[in-house]
Design an enzyme around this catalytic site. Sequence first.
Site, PDB file in Angstrom:
ATOM      1  N   LYS A  77      18.281 -13.357  -9.700  1.00 35.01           N
ATOM      2  CA  LYS A  77      17.388 -12.197  -9.862  1.00 35.01           C
ATOM      3  C   LYS A  77      17.366 -11.846 -11.339  1.00 35.01           C
ATOM      4  O   LYS A  77      18.316 -12.136 -12.063  1.00 35.01           O
ATOM      5  CB  LYS A  77      17.927 -10.997  -9.073  1.00 35.01           C
ATOM      6  CG  LYS A  77      16.890  -9.934  -8.785  1.00 35.01           C
ATOM      7  CD  LYS A  77      16.139 -10.243  -7.512  1.00 35.01           C
ATOM      8  CE  LYS A  77      15.014  -9.293  -7.238  1.00 35.01           C
ATOM      9  NZ  LYS A  77      14.439  -9.531  -5.878  1.00 35.01           N
ATOM     10  N   ASP A  81       8.815  -8.966  -8.117  1.00 39.10           N
ATOM     11  CA  ASP A  81       9.540  -7.936  -7.354  1.00 39.10           C
ATOM     12  C   ASP A  81       8.897  -6.613  -7.798  1.00 39.10           C
ATOM     13  O   ASP A  81       7.737  -6.632  -8.235  1.00 39.10           O
ATOM     14  CB  ASP A  81      11.056  -7.989  -7.655  1.00 39.10           C
ATOM     15  CG  ASP A  81      11.887  -7.167  -6.670  1.00 39.10           C
ATOM     16  OD1 ASP A  81      12.128  -7.646  -5.552  1.00 39.10           O
ATOM     17  OD2 ASP A  81      12.278  -6.026  -6.998  1.00 39.10           O
TER      18      ASP A  81
HETATM   19  P1  NDP Z   1       5.788  -2.993  -5.854  1.00 36.61           P
HETATM   20  O1  NDP Z   1       6.076  -2.743  -7.274  1.00 36.61           O
HETATM   21  O2  NDP Z   1       4.553  -3.733  -5.492  1.00 36.61           O
HETATM   22  O3  NDP Z   1       5.781  -1.619  -5.033  1.00 36.61           O
HETATM   23  C1  NDP Z   1       6.884  -0.788  -5.043  1.00 36.61           C
HETATM   24  C2  NDP Z   1       6.559   0.467  -4.248  1.00 36.61           C
HETATM   25  O4  NDP Z   1       7.755   1.207  -4.052  1.00 36.61           O
HETATM   26  C3  NDP Z   1       5.609   1.389  -4.962  1.00 36.61           C
HETATM   27  O5  NDP Z   1       4.879   2.121  -4.021  1.00 36.61           O
HETATM   28  C4  NDP Z   1       6.547   2.290  -5.743  1.00 36.61           C
HETATM   29  O6  NDP Z   1       6.002   3.546  -6.062  1.00 36.61           O
HETATM   30  C5  NDP Z   1       7.687   2.444  -4.762  1.00 36.61           C
HETATM   31  N1  NDP Z   1       8.954   2.642  -5.483  1.00 36.61           N
HETATM   32  C6  NDP Z   1       9.537   1.783  -6.356  1.00 36.61           C
HETATM   33  N2  NDP Z   1      10.662   2.295  -6.841  1.00 36.61           N
HETATM   34  C7  NDP Z   1      10.795   3.497  -6.275  1.00 36.61           C
HETATM   35  C8  NDP Z   1      11.774   4.505  -6.371  1.00 36.61           C
HETATM   36  N3  NDP Z   1      12.854   4.375  -7.173  1.00 36.61           N
HETATM   37  N4  NDP Z   1      11.613   5.626  -5.626  1.00 36.61           N
HETATM   38  C9  NDP Z   1      10.521   5.769  -4.825  1.00 36.61           C
HETATM   39  N5  NDP Z   1       9.561   4.831  -4.689  1.00 36.61           N
HETATM   40  C10 NDP Z   1       9.702   3.725  -5.395  1.00 36.61           C
HETATM   41  O7  NDP Z   1       7.080  -3.749  -5.293  1.00 36.61           O
HETATM   42  P2  NDP Z   1       7.237  -4.627  -3.959  1.00 36.61           P
HETATM   43  O8  NDP Z   1       6.363  -4.111  -2.887  1.00 36.61           O
HETATM   44  O9  NDP Z   1       7.149  -6.044  -4.351  1.00 36.61           O
HETATM   45  O10 NDP Z   1       8.769  -4.349  -3.600  1.00 36.61           O
HETATM   46  C11 NDP Z   1       9.169  -3.308  -2.708  1.00 36.61           C
HETATM   47  C12 NDP Z   1      10.557  -3.620  -2.182  1.00 36.61           C
HETATM   48  O11 NDP Z   1      10.524  -4.861  -1.474  1.00 36.61           O
HETATM   49  C13 NDP Z   1      11.653  -3.784  -3.226  1.00 36.61           C
HETATM   50  O12 NDP Z   1      12.881  -3.339  -2.684  1.00 36.61           O
HETATM   51  C14 NDP Z   1      11.729  -5.301  -3.415  1.00 36.61           C
HETATM   52  O13 NDP Z   1      12.974  -5.707  -3.921  1.00 36.61           O
HETATM   53  C15 NDP Z   1      11.515  -5.751  -1.984  1.00 36.61           C
HETATM   54  N6  NDP Z   1      11.074  -7.120  -1.794  1.00 36.61           N
HETATM   55  C16 NDP Z   1       9.958  -7.591  -2.417  1.00 36.61           C
HETATM   56  C17 NDP Z   1       9.539  -8.887  -2.175  1.00 36.61           C
HETATM   57  C18 NDP Z   1       8.275  -9.422  -2.760  1.00 36.61           C
HETATM   58  O14 NDP Z   1       7.920 -10.557  -2.414  1.00 36.61           O
HETATM   59  N7  NDP Z   1       7.556  -8.685  -3.585  1.00 36.61           N
HETATM   60  C19 NDP Z   1      10.315  -9.806  -1.325  1.00 36.61           C
HETATM   61  C20 NDP Z   1      11.429  -9.179  -0.662  1.00 36.61           C
HETATM   62  C21 NDP Z   1      11.794  -7.892  -0.917  1.00 36.61           C
HETATM   63  P3  NDP Z   1       5.200   3.739  -7.464  1.00 36.61           P
HETATM   64  O15 NDP Z   1       3.887   3.043  -7.269  1.00 36.61           O
HETATM   65  O16 NDP Z   1       5.074   5.218  -7.626  1.00 36.61           O
HETATM   66  O17 NDP Z   1       6.048   3.097  -8.498  1.00 36.61           O
HETATM   67  O1  2IT Z   2      13.619  -9.972  -3.049  1.00 31.87           O
HETATM   68  C1  2IT Z   2      12.954 -11.018  -2.903  1.00 31.87           C
HETATM   69  O2  2IT Z   2      13.212 -11.831  -2.011  1.00 31.87           O
HETATM   70  C2  2IT Z   2      11.830 -11.249  -3.812  1.00 31.87           C
HETATM   71  N1  2IT Z   2      11.548 -10.401  -4.647  1.00 31.87           N
HETATM   72  C3  2IT Z   2      11.061 -12.535  -3.738  1.00 31.87           C
HETATM   73  C4  2IT Z   2      11.784 -13.631  -4.466  1.00 31.87           C
HETATM   74  C5  2IT Z   2      11.002 -14.915  -4.632  1.00 31.87           C
HETATM   75  O3  2IT Z   2      11.541 -15.770  -5.348  1.00 31.87           O
HETATM   76  O4  2IT Z   2       9.925 -15.072  -4.077  1.00 31.87           O
END
Ligand code: NDP
Ligand code: 2IT
Length: 458
Positions: free
Chosen positions: A139, A179
């Site tokens: 990461k 992420d």
């Molecule tokens: P994005 O940046 O696309 O979206 C994040 C969302 O969460 C936004 O709505 C944001 O609000 C909100 N957010 C982020 N940080 C905070 C915080 N500290 N407090 C409150 N709200 C918060 O990220 P993703 O959708 O990609 O990721 C969301 C989660 O999923 C994370 O935990 C990530 O690690 C996990 N994840 C992501 C994967 C991926 O493929 N993208 C895979 C597996 C897990 P705002 O718009 O106001 O910032």
């Molecule tokens: O938390 C996760 O699994 C991710 N942000 C996706 C990682 C990836 O390599 O696609």
Amino acid sequence: MMPSELTRDTMELSSESLHAFMISLKQRNPGEPEFIQAVQEVAESLWPFLEEHPEYMEAQIMRRLTEPDRMVMFRVSWQDDSGKIQVNRGYRIQFNGAIGPYKGGLRFHPSVNLGILKFLAFEQILKNSLTGLPMGGGKGGSDFDPKGKSDTEVMKFCQSFMTELARHIGTNVDVPAGDIGVGSREIGYLFGQYRRMENEFTGTITGKGMEYGGSFIRSEATGYGCVYFAAEMLKTRDDSLAGKRCLVSGSGNVAQYTVEKLLELGAIALTVSDSSGTVLVPEGIDSEKLAFIMDLKNERRGKIKEFAEKYDLEYRPGEKPWNVPCDIAFPSATQNEIDGDDARNLVANGCIAVSEGANMPTTAAGVEVFQKAEILFGPGKAANAGGVAVSGMEMTQNSLRLSWTREELDLKLRDIMRNIHEKCVSYGREGEYVNYVKGANIAGFVKVADAMLAHGVV
Ligand code: NDP
Ligand code: 2IT
């Protein structure tokens, strides 16, 4: 011996207690509460299994698994639109490479620090193992905040970040992806700079655009996979998603495609949120509203409050969704967004299942509440593994120089989520109840630990 007298050397026992292991971990990793939290959860569910398998204890697998292969930290200097010099910190944690090249996302958010990235990289080791694909755990990211920055500023930051990161990654070495704060725009800039520096077109980053080596379904994969996992959990109780009232937190990549799949499967998504507050949609988010959210968050980069204003919906500033009555919760924003009180609210209001789209969104106290209530609880490393699974398939397609169709990839994603669910059930069954936390941790661990045993003391 008193715990406080334990030292590194006294830890070199072939069979140490969980308590002693955790004390040593805390001593070695001060100021990293999220990392300690993530390891504690895994260690607690693994320990009885380890005691039945002394070969892992003797080889000090837990000690080795909680010590990253390496961690890189670097300065990222760049110039903002006003000409001012800005300095951020960049990181890449290459945590464990026993079963494949390091693989995991990059997070750009002001809260990013070493401990948060170590927790994410540690979770990623077991998550990647659960997918069944050959990927190690990594990461990275930066405390850079893309919010409020112009496209030019984001590009300059990404170019500077990649200028250092490039020397540490590679198709067979370490393959980053997105992420929080790293979506298709950032991936484009990062890939552009990497290709320019290496003068080579490779699949070293995943989540790429379809025009330049990306894979169908990668954007959708985490959200879709998380809903598929929920459907598998419900099936164990002869139930389904149809008509279920669902709470979704966040409104980014994972939340958007969670809502899209829920809609397709006849469930009702009652909420979305962002870091400022929650919006309630009593009749459920329909495809028009979802398209608005996607445009708002991905293109206009606005606040979720504007969604409430546009459709005259209730907006709860500063609140999370967890006190809205529901059947299923999909936490899809960030770590520790459901605490013990939130979990009690959810259970009291009738919640029967939680499928974690985010990484470690539930605190230890919250997990305990869900498990005591014996609701279906799918931990992130199992429920959100669909994203990295399709990243793994993007790597395969890039290596083979071909593209699978959307339908082929969706079927493979469903298969992988079904397999992960099966592994969780087979290792996590406790009588009638399935402890998915225990199941995911043991099933993810065994493959990595066996690879480490095979490799000898390295
Ligand atoms: P994005 O940046 O696309 O979206 C994040 C969302 O969460 C936004 O709505 C944001 O609000 C909100 N957010 C982020 N940080 C905070 C915080 N500290 N407090 C409150 N709200 C918060 O990220 P993703 O959708 O990609 O990721 C969301 C989660 O999923 C994370 O935990 C990530 O690690 C996990 N994840 C992501 C994967 C991926 O493929 N993208 C895979 C597996 C897990 P705002 O718009 O106001 O910032
Ligand atoms: O938390 C996760 O699994 C991710 N942000 C996706 C990682 C990836 O390599 O696609």
